[in-house]
Design an enzyme around this catalytic site. Sequence first.
Site, PDB file in Angstrom:
ATOM      1  N   LYS A  65       0.811  -1.218   0.000  1.00  0.00           N
ATOM      2  CA  LYS A  65       0.000   0.000   0.000  1.00  0.00           C
ATOM      3  C   LYS A  65       0.848   1.273   0.000  1.00  0.00           C
ATOM      4  CE  LYS A  65      -4.258  -1.688   2.167  1.00  0.00           C
ATOM      5  NZ  LYS A  65      -5.234  -1.442   3.262  1.00  0.00           N
ATOM      6  N   ASP A 100     -10.297   2.737   1.867  1.00  0.00           N
ATOM      7  CA  ASP A 100     -10.493   2.375   3.278  1.00  0.00           C
ATOM      8  C   ASP A 100     -11.200   3.506   4.020  1.00  0.00           C
ATOM      9  OD1 ASP A 100      -9.325  -0.156   3.128  1.00  0.00           O
ATOM     10  OD2 ASP A 100      -7.314   0.626   3.531  1.00  0.00           O
TER      11      ASP A 100
END
Length: 268
Positions: A65, A100
């Site tokens: 990420k 997210d």
Amino acid sequence: MDVYGLLGNPVEHSLSPPMHEAAYEALGIDARYVTFEPDRDAAAEAVAAAETLGIAGLNVTIPFKRDVLDAVESDDVARRVGAVNTIDFSGDAPRGYNTDVAGVERSFAHHDVTIDGHDAVVVGAGGAGRAASFALADAGASVHIANRTVESAESLAADVPGATAGGLDTLDRVADADLLVNATSVGMEPDEDETPVPAEHLHADLAVLDAVYAPVETRLLREAADVGATTIDGAWMLLFQGVAAFERWTGRDAPVDAMNEALRAELE
């Protein structure tokens, strides 16, 4: 046929493929969702290869990420959070996003919980803690970050508008809070008998989101339910980050019920 996928290492136990495949089937979209597991130091190369292969979109998970953040042009949310978990290849160049944050916001909204103007406590200052803290602050909450390592909490709080920070000894702030997010792995199998927040701090006016989804019902959520709090399990956050990615890629409203059904079936 469009091909989407997940970039991570490891990825063999990912719940994303059945969730996205269910969405394609529900809407009659000719697409497939596959997994890619490159070497842990090959994030940039993997993104370039996906673009060359004509992949339409990628989800990104551990450990890539942060590395992908530097490999693609990323939007403001992803840059502030410091992580990319979704890549869209539909433009002139790959573009990175962090869904997210949307996963947190939409989980609360789905349970009719208002964020704006409320006090929130986030437990944990890692990747999930960063996403939760920015999601809550951006939606208008006052955020306090509690973490075992105080320095990490303070570092995150310095990035999040208006946030405060402290160690786990500040968890008593939950007693006066409206929102609580557990963004740690405490309570995850095989340590499901543990909880990140003492039950004595929980109360009926609290809404609790636990990012842990294995087990779906954690000790934290059981104890929160016992006092009448609103409880939101981690599968909702997982679902809605996937929903946001699907909508980003396809430009269509996601079939949330079908995706949720597939996800819950896999978890069971």
